[in-house]
Design a protein around this motif. Structure first.
Motif, PDB file in Angstrom:
ATOM      1  N   SER A 272       0.860  -1.171   0.000  1.00 55.06           N
ATOM      2  CA  SER A 272       0.000   0.000   0.000  1.00 55.06           C
ATOM      3  C   SER A 272       0.901   1.226   0.000  1.00 55.06           C
ATOM      4  CB  SER A 272      -0.908   0.020   1.235  1.00 55.06           C
ATOM      5  OG  SER A 272      -1.560   1.278   1.348  1.00 55.06           O
ATOM      6  N   PRO A 273       0.476   2.319  -0.606  1.00 52.91           N
ATOM      7  CA  PRO A 273       1.304   3.540  -0.575  1.00 52.91           C
ATOM      8  C   PRO A 273       1.633   4.010   0.837  1.00 52.91           C
ATOM      9  CG  PRO A 273      -0.441   3.765  -2.212  1.00 52.91           C
ATOM     10  CD  PRO A 273      -0.720   2.494  -1.450  1.00 52.91           C
ATOM     11  N   VAL A 274       0.804   3.627   1.824  1.00 54.64           N
ATOM     12  CA  VAL A 274       1.036   4.096   3.189  1.00 54.64           C
ATOM     13  C   VAL A 274       2.320   3.518   3.780  1.00 54.64           C
ATOM     14  CG1 VAL A 274      -0.171   2.279   4.493  1.00 54.64           C
ATOM     15  CG2 VAL A 274      -0.236   4.652   5.307  1.00 54.64           C
ATOM     16  N   GLN A 275       2.856   2.450   3.193  1.00 51.92           N
ATOM     17  CA  GLN A 275       4.074   1.850   3.730  1.00 51.92           C
ATOM     18  C   GLN A 275       5.284   2.771   3.565  1.00 51.92           C
ATOM     19  OE1 GLN A 275       3.852  -1.588   0.994  1.00 51.92           O
ATOM     20  NE2 GLN A 275       5.991  -1.190   0.500  1.00 51.92           N
ATOM     21  N   TYR A 276       5.179   3.761   2.677  1.00 57.61           N
ATOM     22  CA  TYR A 276       6.273   4.709   2.518  1.00 57.61           C
ATOM     23  C   TYR A 276       6.222   5.812   3.576  1.00 57.61           C
ATOM     24  CZ  TYR A 276       6.187   2.198  -1.875  1.00 57.61           C
ATOM     25  OH  TYR A 276       6.167   1.197  -2.815  1.00 57.61           O
ATOM     26  N   ARG A 277       5.161   5.817   4.372  1.00 58.22           N
ATOM     27  CA  ARG A 277       5.021   6.782   5.471  1.00 58.22           C
ATOM     28  C   ARG A 277       5.192   6.113   6.838  1.00 58.22           C
ATOM     29  NH1 ARG A 277       4.723   9.225   9.458  1.00 58.22           N
ATOM     30  NH2 ARG A 277       3.513  11.090   9.992  1.00 58.22           N
ATOM     31  N   TYR A 278       4.700   4.869   6.974  1.00 52.73           N
ATOM     32  CA  TYR A 278       4.752   4.167   8.250  1.00 52.73           C
ATOM     33  C   TYR A 278       5.486   2.840   8.085  1.00 52.73           C
ATOM     34  CZ  TYR A 278       1.363   7.499  10.080  1.00 52.73           C
ATOM     35  OH  TYR A 278       0.747   8.646  10.481  1.00 52.73           O
ATOM     36  N   GLU A 279       6.441   2.607   8.980  1.00 49.00           N
ATOM     37  CA  GLU A 279       7.186   1.340   8.950  1.00 49.00           C
ATOM     38  C   GLU A 279       6.278   0.178   9.327  1.00 49.00           C
ATOM     39  OE1 GLU A 279      11.277  -0.590  10.873  1.00 49.00           O
ATOM     40  OE2 GLU A 279      10.858   1.566  11.038  1.00 49.00           O
ATOM     41  N   ASN A 280       5.385   0.403  10.258  1.00 48.75           N
ATOM     42  CA  ASN A 280       4.412  -0.614  10.682  1.00 48.75           C
ATOM     43  C   ASN A 280       3.033  -0.105  10.295  1.00 48.75           C
ATOM     44  OD1 ASN A 280       6.441  -0.155  13.394  1.00 48.75           O
ATOM     45  ND2 ASN A 280       6.559  -2.094  12.315  1.00 48.75           N
ATOM     46  N   TRP A 281       2.407  -0.751   9.314  1.00 49.44           N
ATOM     47  CA  TRP A 281       1.175  -0.171   8.774  1.00 49.44           C
ATOM     48  C   TRP A 281       0.007  -1.141   8.663  1.00 49.44           C
ATOM     49  CZ3 TRP A 281      -0.639  -2.048   4.050  1.00 49.44           C
ATOM     50  CH2 TRP A 281       0.263  -2.823   3.324  1.00 49.44           C
ATOM     51  N   ALA A 282       0.242  -2.444   8.743  1.00 50.58           N
ATOM     52  CA  ALA A 282      -0.870  -3.402   8.686  1.00 50.58           C
ATOM     53  C   ALA A 282      -0.372  -4.771   9.107  1.00 50.58           C
ATOM     54  CB  ALA A 282      -1.479  -3.468   7.288  1.00 50.58           C
ATOM     55  N   GLY A 283      -1.035  -5.355  10.118  1.00 50.45           N
ATOM     56  CA  GLY A 283      -0.712  -6.712  10.520  1.00 50.45           C
ATOM     57  C   GLY A 283       0.288  -6.776  11.665  1.00 50.45           C
ATOM     58  N   ILE A 284       0.859  -7.983  11.843  1.00 45.06           N
ATOM     59  CA  ILE A 284       1.756  -8.274  12.960  1.00 45.06           C
ATOM     60  C   ILE A 284       3.208  -7.995  12.573  1.00 45.06           C
ATOM     61  CG2 ILE A 284       2.661 -10.103  14.455  1.00 45.06           C
ATOM     62  CD1 ILE A 284      -0.139  -9.516  15.232  1.00 45.06           C
ATOM     63  N   TYR A 285       3.926  -7.317  13.482  1.00 50.12           N
ATOM     64  CA  TYR A 285       5.364  -7.089  13.334  1.00 50.12           C
ATOM     65  C   TYR A 285       6.042  -7.494  14.644  1.00 50.12           C
ATOM     66  CZ  TYR A 285       3.767  -4.050   9.521  1.00 50.12           C
ATOM     67  OH  TYR A 285       3.148  -3.541   8.390  1.00 50.12           O
ATOM     68  N   GLU A 286       7.287  -7.944  14.535  1.00 51.03           N
ATOM     69  CA  GLU A 286       8.032  -8.361  15.724  1.00 51.03           C
ATOM     70  C   GLU A 286       9.433  -7.768  15.702  1.00 51.03           C
ATOM     71  OE1 GLU A 286       9.838 -12.390  17.900  1.00 51.03           O
ATOM     72  OE2 GLU A 286       8.796 -12.527  15.973  1.00 51.03           O
ATOM     73  N   GLU A 287       9.855  -7.220  16.828  1.00 49.62           N
ATOM     74  CA  GLU A 287      11.235  -6.781  17.033  1.00 49.62           C
ATOM     75  C   GLU A 287      11.598  -7.034  18.486  1.00 49.62           C
ATOM     76  OE1 GLU A 287      12.679  -3.035  15.523  1.00 49.62           O
ATOM     77  OE2 GLU A 287      10.990  -2.864  14.127  1.00 49.62           O
ATOM     78  N   PHE A 288      12.774  -7.574  18.701  1.00 49.76           N
ATOM     79  CA  PHE A 288      13.283  -7.824  20.055  1.00 49.76           C
ATOM     80  C   PHE A 288      12.349  -8.720  20.853  1.00 49.76           C
ATOM     81  CE2 PHE A 288      14.212  -3.225  19.102  1.00 49.76           C
ATOM     82  CZ  PHE A 288      15.470  -3.459  18.561  1.00 49.76           C
ATOM     83  N   GLY A 289      11.610  -9.595  20.179  1.00 52.58           N
ATOM     84  CA  GLY A 289      10.685 -10.474  20.871  1.00 52.58           C
ATOM     85  C   GLY A 289       9.414  -9.779  21.322  1.00 52.58           C
ATOM     86  N   ARG A 290       9.222  -8.543  20.873  1.00 51.23           N
ATOM     87  CA  ARG A 290       8.010  -7.790  21.205  1.00 51.23           C
ATOM     88  C   ARG A 290       7.192  -7.601  19.932  1.00 51.23           C
ATOM     89  NH1 ARG A 290      10.927  -3.277  25.175  1.00 51.23           N
ATOM     90  NH2 ARG A 290      12.090  -4.823  26.388  1.00 51.23           N
ATOM     91  N   TYR A 291       5.881  -7.600  20.096  1.00 52.73           N
ATOM     92  CA  TYR A 291       4.984  -7.600  18.935  1.00 52.73           C
ATOM     93  C   TYR A 291       4.121  -6.337  18.896  1.00 52.73           C
ATOM     94  CZ  TYR A 291       5.915 -12.643  18.490  1.00 52.73           C
ATOM     95  OH  TYR A 291       6.512 -13.872  18.335  1.00 52.73           O
ATOM     96  N   ILE A 292       3.756  -5.969  17.671  1.00 51.29           N
ATOM     97  CA  ILE A 292       2.738  -4.956  17.468  1.00 51.29           C
ATOM     98  C   ILE A 292       1.794  -5.451  16.383  1.00 51.29           C
ATOM     99  CG2 ILE A 292       4.176  -3.678  15.804  1.00 51.29           C
ATOM    100  CD1 ILE A 292       2.720  -1.117  16.676  1.00 51.29           C
ATOM    101  N   ASN A 293       0.501  -5.261  16.620  1.00 51.47           N
ATOM    102  CA  ASN A 293      -0.491  -5.504  15.571  1.00 51.47           C
ATOM    103  C   ASN A 293      -1.090  -4.160  15.168  1.00 51.47           C
ATOM    104  OD1 ASN A 293      -2.281  -7.102  13.849  1.00 51.47           O
ATOM    105  ND2 ASN A 293      -3.899  -6.379  15.208  1.00 51.47           N
ATOM    106  N   VAL A 294      -0.969  -3.845  13.883  1.00 50.87           N
ATOM    107  CA  VAL A 294      -1.558  -2.615  13.354  1.00 50.87           C
ATOM    108  C   VAL A 294      -2.837  -2.997  12.619  1.00 50.87           C
ATOM    109  CG1 VAL A 294      -1.217  -0.549  11.964  1.00 50.87           C
ATOM    110  CG2 VAL A 294       0.744  -1.611  13.130  1.00 50.87           C
ATOM    111  N   ASN A 295      -3.955  -2.706  13.258  1.00 50.43           N
ATOM    112  CA  ASN A 295      -5.263  -3.015  12.691  1.00 50.43           C
ATOM    113  C   ASN A 295      -5.543  -2.108  11.501  1.00 50.43           C
ATOM    114  OD1 ASN A 295      -8.379  -2.481  12.648  1.00 50.43           O
ATOM    115  ND2 ASN A 295      -8.143  -4.415  13.769  1.00 50.43           N
ATOM    116  N   ARG A 296      -6.112  -2.666  10.437  1.00 49.59           N
ATOM    117  CA  ARG A 296      -6.364  -1.908   9.214  1.00 49.59           C
ATOM    118  C   ARG A 296      -7.569  -0.971   9.319  1.00 49.59           C
ATOM    119  NH1 ARG A 296      -4.208  -6.678   8.599  1.00 49.59           N
ATOM    120  NH2 ARG A 296      -2.756  -7.193   6.905  1.00 49.59           N
ATOM    121  N   GLY A 297      -8.276  -1.040  10.434  1.00 55.17           N
ATOM    122  CA  GLY A 297      -9.369  -0.111  10.663  1.00 55.17           C
ATOM    123  C   GLY A 297     -10.731  -0.712  10.400  1.00 55.17           C
ATOM    124  N   PHE A 298     -11.700  -0.248  11.156  1.00 54.74           N
ATOM    125  CA  PHE A 298     -13.082  -0.707  11.053  1.00 54.74           C
ATOM    126  C   PHE A 298     -13.873   0.154  10.078  1.00 54.74           C
ATOM    127  CE2 PHE A 298     -17.503  -0.804  12.416  1.00 54.74           C
ATOM    128  CZ  PHE A 298     -17.724  -2.129  12.770  1.00 54.74           C
TER     129      PHE A 298
END
Length: 408
Positions: free
Chosen positions: A355-381
Motif C-alpha cells: 500500500s502507498p502508506v508503507q512509505y510513510r509508516y514502517e508498521n502499517w498493517a498486521g503483525i510485526y516483531e522486534e526484540f521479541g516484542r509484537y505490534i499488531n496494526v489493525n487496518r481499521g473498522f
C-alpha cells in the motif's frame, strides 16, 4: 488559486485521455457520454466542496464526490501515460522519416486502435475498483486471526483471546445494517476481552449519537477497553472557543462510558485469573510528525515491572518505533491502528502486501516483531475521506495468546 490549478489539471488529464476514446470512435454516442460524465463529476465535486462544512467532515456527498474524482483521475492518468508514451514513439518515427528517408516529410503516424483498446481496458480496472470500494468494499469486513507465543505469559492466560478493532470513524457511516453485521461478527469471536485503539469519530462527539446503542452491544468476559485517537480530540475543527473544544472532548470521553467501555487515559487496569494477572495499558495519542503527542507511556505503566505481562493500546504505531519497543518495562504486545492501510492496496495473504502508506509508516498493517516484542496494526473498522476501501478491507483482529516459545 488552488481551485484553478485543480480544475486545469483535471481538464488537461481528461482532454489528453480523451484521445484514446476518439481513436476508437468519433461518433457522438461514444464521445458525448465521456464528456458529460467527466464534466458532471467535476461539477458535483466543486459544488460539494464549496458548501459550508463547519465540522470539517468528509461525509455524504462531499465524500462521494471525492471518491468519483479519484476514480476518474486514476483512469485518466493511466490513459494519459499510454497516450503520452505513444506520442513519444510517433514523434520519434516522424523525426526519423524527416531526417533519414527520401520523402523528407514530418508526418505523424496515426494512433493505433489496439493500443487505445489496451489502455482503456487497463484504465477501467482502477476506475471500477474505486467505484466498487465505495459501493461494497468499505463494509467488506474480514476477521483476521493470529496466534502469538510468549515465554513470560502467565499460565492462567494460556489461550487467552482478544479482539481488536480500530478507527471506527462513525461520522462516515451510511449503512446501519452493515455496521450491525460487523458488531455481530465481533461478538461471535467470543473473546475474553475486546480492545478499541482510537478514532471513534471523525471530529465531533455528536457523530456517535446514532451509533452509541449499536456499539454498546459489544461484549466480552473481561470487558471492552479503549483509547483515544488523533481525531477524537477535535483538533480538525475551527472551534469558537477553547471551552467549546474541551466540552466536545469531555463528551467524547462520556461516550465511551455510556457504551460500557473502559477508556484508558495514560493508565492501566489489571485483570486477574487463578491468582495471576496481566495488565491492559492505554496511552493517549502520540504520533510522529505533526500529530498530537499526549501519550505518556511512563505514566501509563507506573507501578508495573518488566516481569508483568502487558497488552498496550496505542493508537498511532509510530509511538511503538519511537519508544515502546525499546522501553525497559518490556511491553510484550502493542495494539495500534491509525494507518487504515490507506484503504487502498494489494494483499495476497502470506505472499504479498503493498500500500502507498508503507512509505510513510514502517508498521502499517498486521503483525510485526522486534526484540521479541509484537505490534499488531489493525487496518481499521471504518473509513475516512475516500468513502471506500480497495484491497485493504475493514478488519476485526483476533489474537490468541499462548504460553511458550514460537513453534519452529
Amino acid at each position: 488559486m488552488r481551485w484553478i490549478i485543480f480544475i486545469v489539471l483535471y481538464l488537461l488529464l481528461n482532454i489528453y485521455a480523451f484521445q484514446a476514446v476518439r481513436t476508437l470512435s468519433k461518433t457522438y454516442w461514444a464521445i458525448t457520454p465521456y464528456i458529460l460524465i467527466s464534466l458532471g463529476i467535476l461539477a458535483f465535486f466543486l459544488y460539494e466542496w464549496n458548501q459550508p462544512n463547519p465540522d470539517g467532515g468528509f461525509t455524504g456527498g462531499r465524500a462521494y464526490s471525492l471518491g468519483l474524482v479519484l476514480a476518474i483521475m486514476a483512469a485518466n492518468l493511466i490513459l494519459t501515460l499510454f497516450m503520452f508514451g505513444e506520442d513519444i514513439v510517433r514523434l520519434l518515427m516522424a523525426g526519423y522519416n524527416k531526417l533519414f528517408t527520401t520523402s523528407g516529410q514530418f508526418d505523424l503516424p496515426s494512433r493505433r486502435k489496439f493500443l487505445s483498446q489496451v489502455a482503456l481496458g487497463i484504465a477501467a480496472i482502477p476506475f471500477a475498483s474505486l467505484l466498487y470500494g465505495m459501493y461494497q468494499g468499505k463494509y467488506n469486513y474480514k476477521v483476521l486471526k493470529y496466534t502469538l507465543h510468549f515465554d513470560d505469559l502467565p499460565d492462567a492466560f494460556d489461550g487467552y483471546r482478544i479482539t481488536q478493532i480500530s478507527d471506527i470513524h462513525s461520522g462516515s457511516f451510511d449503512n446501519k445494517e452493515k455496521i450491525e453485521y460487523a458488531i455481530d461478527l465481533i461478538n461471535e469471536q467470543e473473546s475474553d476481552s475486546v480492545f478499541f485503539t482510537g478514532d471513534l469519530v471523525n471530529n465531533l462527539a455528536a457523530e456517535m449519537t446514532p451509533w452509541t446503542s449499536t456499539f454498546s452491544k459489544i461484549k466480552a468476559r473481561d470487558g471492552v477497553y479503549s483509547v483515544l485517537g488523533n481525531h477524537d480530540y477535535g483538533d480538525y475543527v475551527s472551534w469558537d472557543s477553547d471551552r467549546e473544544k474541551l466540552a466536545n472532548l469531555e463528551a467524547m470521553k462520556g461516550v465511551h462510558s455510556q457504551m460500557g467501555w473502559n477508556l484508558l487515559l495514560n493508565e492501566h487496569k489489571l485483570v486477574e485469573k487463578n491468582g495471576e494477572r496481566i495488565a491492559f495499558v492505554g496511552v493517549e495519542n502520540w504520533g510522529a510528525g505533526g500529530f498530537k503527542k499526549k501519550g505518556d507511556l511512563d505514566k501509563a505503566g507506573q507501578g508495573l515491572t518488566d516481569k508483568d505481562f502487558k497488552v498496550l493500546l496505542s493508537h498511532d504505531p509510530s509511538y511503538w518505533q519511537e519508544k515502546i519497543k525499546n522501553d525497559p518495562k518490556n511491553y510484550q504486545l502493542t495494539l495500534s491502528g491509525h494507518t487504515h492501510g490507506m484503504q487502498f492496496g494489494i494483499e495476497i495473504p502470506g505472499w504479498f502486501k503493498w500500500s502507498p502508506v508503507q512509505y510513510r509508516y514502517e508498521n502499517w498493517a498486521g503483525i510485526y516483531e522486534e526484540f521479541g516484542r509484537y505490534i499488531n496494526v489493525n487496518r481499521g473498522f471504518g473509513y475516512l475521506a475516500y468513502p471506500g476501501r480497495v484491497g485493504i478491507w475493514p478488519e476485526i483482529s483476533v489474537i490468541e495468546l499462548r504460553k511458550g516459545p514460537k513453534p519452529a
